[in-house]
Design an enzyme around this catalytic site. Structure first.
Site, PDB file in Angstrom:
ATOM      1  N   ARG A 165      27.154  27.978  49.478  1.00  0.00           N
ATOM      2  CA  ARG A 165      28.077  27.813  48.354  1.00  0.00           C
ATOM      3  C   ARG A 165      29.515  27.910  48.854  1.00  0.00           C
ATOM      4  O   ARG A 165      29.861  28.773  49.644  1.00  0.00           O
ATOM      5  CB  ARG A 165      27.825  28.884  47.298  1.00  0.00           C
ATOM      6  N   THR A 173      39.138  38.750  46.659  1.00  0.00           N
ATOM      7  CA  THR A 173      39.745  37.663  47.433  1.00  0.00           C
ATOM      8  C   THR A 173      41.184  38.077  47.746  1.00  0.00           C
ATOM      9  O   THR A 173      41.834  38.681  46.900  1.00  0.00           O
ATOM     10  CB  THR A 173      39.747  36.364  46.607  1.00  0.00           C
ATOM     11  N   GLY A 200      39.969  34.985  41.728  1.00  0.00           N
ATOM     12  CA  GLY A 200      39.207  34.973  40.487  1.00  0.00           C
ATOM     13  C   GLY A 200      37.905  34.239  40.660  1.00  0.00           C
ATOM     14  O   GLY A 200      37.387  34.129  41.768  1.00  0.00           O
ATOM     15  N   HIS A 201      37.376  33.692  39.565  1.00  0.00           N
ATOM     16  CA  HIS A 201      36.096  32.996  39.632  1.00  0.00           C
ATOM     17  C   HIS A 201      36.313  31.590  40.179  1.00  0.00           C
ATOM     18  O   HIS A 201      36.939  30.749  39.545  1.00  0.00           O
ATOM     19  CB  HIS A 201      35.444  32.959  38.247  1.00  0.00           C
ATOM     20  N   GLY A 202      35.784  31.364  41.381  1.00  0.00           N
ATOM     21  CA  GLY A 202      36.077  30.135  42.127  1.00  0.00           C
ATOM     22  C   GLY A 202      35.772  28.845  41.391  1.00  0.00           C
ATOM     23  O   GLY A 202      36.564  27.902  41.418  1.00  0.00           O
TER      24      GLY A 202
END
Length: 314
Positions: free
Chosen positions: A195, A167, A219-221
């Site tokens: 998603r 990202t 990072g992890h959404g």
């Protein structure tokens, strides 16, 4: 201290082959944004230009280079926010657009809405004269290989994602003291169709407020959304914490509370900046007072002149 711009190219575990290219890409993006700021341009112009360059770079998970969803298709998210007015625009699950960050800016400037999604975003893009690009032009061999690998039984896309957490994002303060942020992503490897992660959600995938500062995360959404990471960092800054302290507090909270890994770039209105992460690596770069700072590993802060000898001579 002003102007200043800080960019990231994603947090996670960057494969050795890609590390140098990833670091070169964030340096190129930060130089382009800083040139706009030095010429008197706005923070918004600077962050959009920096993110556009990274969307065009296939090394990152945004624009060209985006990861593929479970159907082998590209769906992208992006956000921009203007700290002067709190105006914001975002797009989610958008297809066949080369630069989602530019479309997000059009949502902010040309509609009364904050977010457009999927086919609605595509229709808006066509109405605005944004060229539609063939999906193939956004798909790299690397993305296709990793999509196939993660279709196999027993594959763990979230774990695998840490190799392509690219990202991209940027934050800036211009010479007038205005802040802005921009973030863009291709999402999670082999995500379900439709998603939507943190990126297009205001307060999660970015926030800018001239009274406090600006944040762009990676990072992890799902973890970022659960703790509204961007706004959480600015809350800590409102309480008197520095950008670095606020980032570290919020990232450790995300790790403890929801086991989330990621990173952020942050600025305050005076030009104090931070690039912090709790993942293994994060490619980042910052430009301020004609110096360019960059790094990939924890504790790394390499410095070179913004303007190279080669550029001075042209």
């Amino acid at each position: 201290m002003l102007p200043v711009i800080v960019v990231h190219g994603g947090a996670g575990h960057i494969p050795k082959d890609n590390a140098e290219i990833s670091c070169a890409g964030v340096r190129e993006a930060v130089r382009a944004g800083y040139a706009i700021l030095q010429a008197g341009g706005s923070a918004m112009d600077a962050v959009v230009e920096a993110v556009t360059l990274m969307e065009n770079n296939p090394i990152y998970n945004a624009g060209r280079g985006s990861v593929l969803n479970v159907n082998g298709e590209v769906e992208m998210d992006a956000i921009v926010m203007d700290g002067k007015t709190l105006a914001s625009g975002s797009v989610s699950a958008v297809r066949r657009v080369a630069n989602p960050v530019q479309l997000a800016r059009l949502v902010m400037e040309k509609t009364s809405h904050l977010c457009l999604t999927a086919e609605g975003a595509s229709k808006f893009a066509r109405a605005m004269g944004v060229p539609e690009v063939p999906e193939e032009s956004l798909i790299t061999d690397y993305a296709r290989m990793r999509w196939k690998k993660n279709l196999q039984p027993g594959a763990n896309p979230v774990e695998c994602q840490m190799g392509k957490m690219g990202t991209v994002g940027a934050v800036a303060v211009d010479i007038e003291g205005n802040t802005a942020c921009a973030t863009s992503t291709g999402g999670l490897i082999n995500q379900m169709e439709g998603r939507v992660g943190d990126t297009p959600c205001i307060g999660c995938g970015g926030y800018a407020d001239n009274m406090i500062g600006a944040v762009s995360p990676t990072g992890h959404g799902e973890a970022i959304m659960k703790v509204t990471l961007s706004r959480l960092i600015l809350f800590h800054m409102e309480q008197g914490k520095s950008p670095q302290e606020a980032s570290d507090l919020a990232l450790s909270y995300m790790k403890e509370r929801v086991n989330g890994l990621g990173g952020v770039v942050v600025v305050d209105p005076k030009g104090t900046w931070a690039a912090r992460f709790n993942s293994f690596q994060m490619a980042w770069a910052a430009a301020q007072q004609d110096q360019l700072h960059y790094g990939l590993y924890h504790g790394e802060d390499l410095i070179e002149p913004v303007c190279t000898e080669e550029q001075k001579n042209t």
